[in-house]
Design an enzyme around this catalytic site. Sequence first.
Site, PDB file in Angstrom:
ATOM      1  N   MET A  16     -12.502  38.810   3.459  1.00 40.06           N
ATOM      2  CA  MET A  16     -13.945  39.029   3.431  1.00 40.06           C
ATOM      3  C   MET A  16     -14.371  39.952   4.567  1.00 40.06           C
ATOM      4  SD  MET A  16     -15.868  35.695   1.955  1.00 40.06           S
ATOM      5  CE  MET A  16     -15.923  34.756   3.470  1.00 40.06           C
TER       6      MET A  16
ATOM      7  N   ALA B 267     -14.621  41.723   8.426  1.00 41.03           N
ATOM      8  CA  ALA B 267     -14.717  41.292   9.829  1.00 41.03           C
ATOM      9  C   ALA B 267     -13.314  40.984  10.342  1.00 41.03           C
ATOM     10  CB  ALA B 267     -15.651  40.097   9.974  1.00 41.03           C
ATOM     11  N   LEU B 268     -12.421  41.943  10.159  1.00 40.80           N
ATOM     12  CA  LEU B 268     -10.991  41.706  10.352  1.00 40.80           C
ATOM     13  C   LEU B 268     -10.629  41.464  11.817  1.00 40.80           C
ATOM     14  CD1 LEU B 268      -9.511  44.392   7.926  1.00 40.80           C
ATOM     15  CD2 LEU B 268     -10.166  42.026   7.436  1.00 40.80           C
TER      16      LEU B 268
ATOM     17  N   HIS C 218      -6.029  38.399  10.192  1.00 39.84           N
ATOM     18  CA  HIS C 218      -5.936  39.203   8.969  1.00 39.84           C
ATOM     19  C   HIS C 218      -4.805  40.223   9.073  1.00 39.84           C
ATOM     20  CE1 HIS C 218     -10.370  38.152   8.958  1.00 39.84           C
ATOM     21  NE2 HIS C 218      -9.995  37.723   7.766  1.00 39.84           N
TER      22      HIS C 218
ATOM     23  N   GLN D  52     -18.708  31.795  -3.053  1.00 38.32           N
ATOM     24  CA  GLN D  52     -18.134  30.741  -2.223  1.00 38.32           C
ATOM     25  C   GLN D  52     -19.037  30.325  -1.081  1.00 38.32           C
ATOM     26  OE1 GLN D  52     -14.673  33.437  -1.442  1.00 38.32           O
ATOM     27  NE2 GLN D  52     -14.699  32.542   0.609  1.00 38.32           N
TER      28      GLN D  52
ATOM     29  N   ASP E 126      -6.688  28.537   6.776  1.00 46.39           N
ATOM     30  CA  ASP E 126      -7.475  27.979   5.673  1.00 46.39           C
ATOM     31  C   ASP E 126      -6.508  27.246   4.742  1.00 46.39           C
ATOM     32  OD1 ASP E 126     -10.206  29.097   6.242  1.00 46.39           O
ATOM     33  OD2 ASP E 126      -9.086  30.960   6.150  1.00 46.39           O
TER      34      ASP E 126
ATOM     35  N   VAL F 203      -2.856  32.435  13.388  1.00 51.78           N
ATOM     36  CA  VAL F 203      -2.827  33.229  14.625  1.00 51.78           C
ATOM     37  C   VAL F 203      -3.900  32.676  15.557  1.00 51.78           C
ATOM     38  CG1 VAL F 203      -3.103  35.518  15.636  1.00 51.78           C
ATOM     39  CG2 VAL F 203      -1.992  35.259  13.399  1.00 51.78           C
TER      40      VAL F 203
ATOM     41  N   LEU G 290      -7.973  32.034  15.244  1.00 52.91           N
ATOM     42  CA  LEU G 290      -8.808  33.190  14.978  1.00 52.91           C
ATOM     43  C   LEU G 290      -9.598  32.989  13.693  1.00 52.91           C
ATOM     44  CD1 LEU G 290      -6.584  36.249  15.937  1.00 52.91           C
ATOM     45  CD2 LEU G 290      -8.107  34.877  17.353  1.00 52.91           C
ATOM     46  N   SER G 291     -10.867  33.338  13.745  1.00 53.00           N
ATOM     47  CA  SER G 291     -11.763  33.227  12.598  1.00 53.00           C
ATOM     48  C   SER G 291     -12.878  34.238  12.777  1.00 53.00           C
ATOM     49  CB  SER G 291     -12.359  31.822  12.498  1.00 53.00           C
ATOM     50  OG  SER G 291     -13.427  31.778  11.567  1.00 53.00           O
TER      51      SER G 291
END
Length: 287
Positions: A30, A32-33, A37, A61, A150, A176, A184-185
């Site tokens: 989605m 915003a890497l 990612h 979602q 996730d 990661v 990381l998110s």
Amino acid sequence: MRRVSSKDDVSRVCAEVRADGCTIGLVPTMGALHDGHLALVRAARAQCDFVCVSVFVNPLQFGASEDLGSYPRDLDTDARLLAAEDVDLLFSPGPEEMYAPSHDVMIDPGALGGRWEGEQRPGHFAGVATVVVKLFGLVGPDRAFFGEKDYQQLKIVQKVVSDLDMGVAIEAVPTVRDADGLALSSRNAYLGADERRGALALSRALRAARQLSASGERDAHELEKAMRGIMDTAVDRVVVEYAAVVDAETLEPLAALDRSARAIIAAKVGSTRLIDNVALDAAGGRR
């Protein structure tokens, strides 16, 4: 790196690649890497001849009270990062391209989609499953890459592919983390300095569960109690939604570590909702 935004274009390019005998790896995102990612991209690059990354903030979602409008978007920066990783194709459609006004077919994620995140975010996994099936149909990948961060999403995608005989190999890539342990998110960008310190309670709680299991603790309730104890003594900005020990495949709650297991957590830190998980080795080893 080629950039396309239409379904026809992505299908045409991937069909040409497939006709040349190349294997295709897909990394659905989605945007915003971040480095999490990019770990997926590197795994795809190592295993496939041709790498396609999708950047699509999927409205299906997001619930009515969730952050669709404010979700971070920076396609130009994403494109620069992907080009530097030698990605072959960036597919970045808009919602009107992915979903016609008449669209009303959704993929039911089954019983696995009704627990944990499914309880907290009704309809979320139906939106995930639907967009993943659409992307697989458009790209026709040999392999698709998803992060273990996730974890429930990963297991649902694996189940959808298996039950619907889609023939796509789902590759799981380890979580990661930043040096301080925070997974990381893209939503980490919402955290203020104090909230970020509070968010570290999630990874501390999971480490405690893993250490206890590695030292021989088999009682899932004791592991859950240890996780909640750490979360409860963090800061008042951390509100635990769940902290559980579950079967690594079915995500059903466990009473004892007598099989492959996962510790999973969801909590709100301020107004930001975060999730995390770690593997627990039923044999008492550490992963």
